[in-house]
Design an enzyme around this catalytic site. Structure first.
Site, mmCIF file in Angstrom:
data_model
loop_
_atom_site.group_PDB
_atom_site.id
_atom_site.type_symbol
_atom_site.label_atom_id
_atom_site.label_comp_id
_atom_site.label_asym_id
_atom_site.label_seq_id
_atom_site.Cartn_x
_atom_site.Cartn_y
_atom_site.Cartn_z
ATOM 1 N N SER A 143 1.784 -40.072 20.724
ATOM 2 C CA SER A 143 2.408 -39.748 19.449
ATOM 3 C C SER A 143 2.141 -38.292 19.080
ATOM 4 O O SER A 143 2.509 -37.392 19.799
ATOM 5 C CB SER A 143 1.919 -40.724 18.366
ATOM 6 O OG SER A 143 2.641 -40.563 17.177
ATOM 7 N N ASP A 298 8.004 -36.016 15.448
ATOM 8 C CA ASP A 298 6.827 -35.905 16.312
ATOM 9 C C ASP A 298 7.255 -36.106 17.771
ATOM 10 O O ASP A 298 8.417 -36.421 18.050
ATOM 11 C CB ASP A 298 5.738 -36.878 15.877
ATOM 12 C CG ASP A 298 6.112 -38.328 16.069
ATOM 13 O OD1 ASP A 298 7.295 -38.642 16.241
ATOM 14 O OD2 ASP A 298 5.194 -39.181 16.042
ATOM 15 N N ASP A 300 7.096 -38.319 20.171
ATOM 16 C CA ASP A 300 7.781 -39.527 20.650
ATOM 17 C C ASP A 300 8.855 -40.004 19.672
ATOM 18 O O ASP A 300 9.430 -41.078 19.858
ATOM 19 C CB ASP A 300 6.794 -40.650 20.961
ATOM 20 C CG ASP A 300 6.105 -41.212 19.736
ATOM 21 O OD1 ASP A 300 5.802 -40.431 18.818
ATOM 22 O OD2 ASP A 300 5.871 -42.434 19.686
ATOM 23 N N ASP A 302 9.066 -41.159 16.577
ATOM 24 C CA ASP A 302 9.043 -42.304 15.667
ATOM 25 C C ASP A 302 8.697 -41.879 14.242
ATOM 26 O O ASP A 302 8.800 -42.676 13.320
ATOM 27 C CB ASP A 302 8.107 -43.415 16.161
ATOM 28 C CG ASP A 302 6.657 -42.988 16.299
ATOM 29 O OD1 ASP A 302 6.343 -41.804 16.073
ATOM 30 O OD2 ASP A 302 5.830 -43.852 16.656
#
Length: 568
Positions: A143, A298, A300, A302
């Site tokens: 993340s 961010d 990734d 999400d």
């Protein structure tokens, strides 16, 4: 004890050459060596996350294989091995390698893998599990953690992160792997030939983008909004850009310096849109072109952060609570008809602002523990029972879900929706800040804050536990001049009404979280992070005016910090 694990690695004849070299470099630093081996990298309810490097407490091909072995056993135990596992990965060091290692372990057990040919957002993996009718999913990502981290997140057949009951089963399977160095893997080329490693890409992208069309609430409103978007060196560029274009936006400006995947995240101190420094380049570009809205995701994809120009032309970064409130009010306010059983789902550390907004539209609110897996679990339950209709889900840490074709927080959906919200209010002669002020005027001035303490290693973990124990055992009766009305201990699942001295059971899974609810709609909460060596302190207050809320928030924080300073 840690030296036994270290010696096992040191004496392993087939140790990966790069890890062997790095292990040798650690021999002169016993403290670092101990930290790398003093425990096994924990596979928790959200998977695992840790620093890259050699050792049982690090992310490397062997600890990834151990996690994949547990996943393989879990899938076989569920009787779903023929459906395979979808695997995605982000831009971090070793992400693709770890994805392939996962597929090699699964393939050894005869379980097919659907691996993306290149990096993809986490929400697309959630969608892909459902689209491909897979038995499970994996995202290799850390993340928004620093560059030296990576992680392994597991998803169930519904496309959601494993909820507690399923997670406990898989955790048990992972922990039964006695020696991570001995996990067997299949040959990649042979798996490809046998159809057990299948590469996927544009077909899933196209299906996801088709589903994205349902995010748009008002297709026909003018989309005359100037946007600046940065993926912060991560996975979001393609899908966010395409999603905005198909929704009707034409003035989309990408921060090119941050558009290319970069495992070092070299232009930011942290690739986290929750931190204002991540917006520096977007703000510079926004000022140059007079952009109406800035967005950042961010690595990734999400989480989504948003910034809006104020009356002086300075960009103000909205909090996750504020962005969530704006999206929620727009969805409910622009719906042609609202279901009687509509439900907002938020977490226990998310602002009560959302509940008040939902109430004003006759929509009920459900609180879950922190973690989007709990929101995804409730969506699945509603599908099964028909008791409620999911309307929106969000958490304060910049995570939102608009439509349930994904079952994890989705920054791609969120980017398209918040752009539409901005266009809607621009057509009314207002900015998002104006719309937010209108909501405060109507519902009260809600103000929140988050403090984090980073405490690494074994000593850090001990300090975090000391803090939690102290706040649990202390008789705290007021904070910031406000009486404590209720103490909710989610570890014991007991809610204690302080003034009446009575207790009741909290109908949520056990979690190491402590929440103090004060009079006049104020509260604070302590929660050790499940993915980082941190303890987090959440605060929320409400009053009739901004200045009053600011003073109240400062007073509550001062009470908590005074106690912390006495402890540390």
């Amino acid at each position: 004890m840690w030296k036994n694990s270290y010696n096992r690695w040191k004496e392993f004849m087939d140790l990966d050459a790069d890890l062997s070299t790095k292990l040798e470099e650690l021999t002169s630093d016993e403290q670092s060596l101990e930290d790398a081996f003093y425990k096994n990298l924990e596979f928790g309810t959200g998977g695992m996350r840790g620093k890259l490097g050699p050792g049982t407490n690090r992310m490397n091909i062997y600890t990834v294989r151990k996690a994949a072995e547990g996943l393989a056993t879990y899938v076989n135990d569920q009787g779903l091995s023929n459906r395979g596992v979808a695997i995605a990965y982000d831009s971090r060091y070793m992400s693709k390698e770890f994805a392939v290692e996962t597929a090699r372990v699964l393939g050894h057990h005869g379980i097919p893998s659907y691996v993306f040919t290149s990096l993809r957002p986490t929400p697309e993996l959630s969608f892909a599990v459902r689209h491909l009718n897979a038995a499970a999913g994996v995202v290799v990502t850390a993340s928004h953690n620093p560059p030296e981290y990576n992680g392994f997140k597991a998803y169930n057949e519904d496309g959601g992160q494993l909820p507690p009951e399923q997670a406990e089963i898989m955790i048990d399977f992972v922990n039964k792997v006695e020696n991570e160095l001995n996990v067997e893997v299949a040959d990649q080329k042979q798996l490809e030939e046998d159809g057990l490693l299948r590469w996927v890409d544009e077909d899933v992208d196209a299906a996801y983008l088709e589903a994205m069309k349902t995010v748009t609430v008002q297709p026909d409103i003018p989309k005359d909004l100037s946007l600046v978007f940065t993926p912060l060196h991560g996975t979001a560029r393609h899908l966010v850009e395409k999603g905005l274009e198909q929704s009707g936006f034409t003035s989309i400006h990408i921060v090119e310096e941050q558009a290319q995947p970069d495992p070092e995240f070299s232009t930011v101190a942290s690739p986290n849109p929750e931190e204002h420094q991540a917006f520096e380049m977007a703000i510079e570009q926004g000022k140059a072109i007079g952009a109406d809205l800035l967005m950042a995701t961010d690595p990734d994809a999400d989480r989504l952060g948003v910034a809006v120009p104020d009356s002086n032309g300075e960009y103000k970064v909205l909090t996750g609570n504020q962005t969530g409130a704006l999206m929620l009010d727009y969805i409910l306010g622009q719906s042609k008809s609202l279901p009687k059983n509509g439900q907002l789902i938020k977490t226990i550390v998310t602002s009560e602002f959302g509940r008040v907004i939902a109430d004003s539209y006759g929509i009920s609110t459900l609180d879950t523990l922190t973690g989007f897996k709990f929101i995804g679990e409730k969506i699945r339950e509603y599908e099964r029972t028909g008791d409620h209709k999911f309307m929106f889900g969000y958490e304060e840490s910049y995570g939102y879900l608009v439509k349930d074709f994904a079952r994890d927080k989705d920054a791609v959906q969120s980017a398209v929706l918040i752009a539409e919200v901005g266009a809607h209010w621009k057509n009314q002669g207002k900015t998002l800040l104006d719309a937010l002020d209108d909501l405060y005027e109507k519902h009260g001035y809600f103000l929140e804050d988050l403090q984090s303490m980073k405490l690494e290693g074994k000593s850090g973990a001990d300090t975090i536990q000391t803090i939690m124990n102290d706040f649990r055992e202390a008789d705290i009766t007021e904070a910031g001049g406000k009486k404590v009305l209720t103490v909710e201990d989610y570890a014991t699942t007991v809610r204690h009404y302080v003034q009446e001295d009575k207790q009741e059971v909290i109908d949520l899974p056990s979690s190491n979280v402590l929440k103090f609810i004060l009079e006049d709609d104020c509260w604070f909460c302590l929660r050790p992070s499940g993915t980082e060596p941190k303890i987090k302190f959440y605060y929320g207050v409400k009053s009739g005016a901004k200045k009053e809320s600011e003073e109240l928030l400062a007073a509550v924080k001062a009470t908590v910090n005074e106690r912390l300073h006495a402890l540390i």
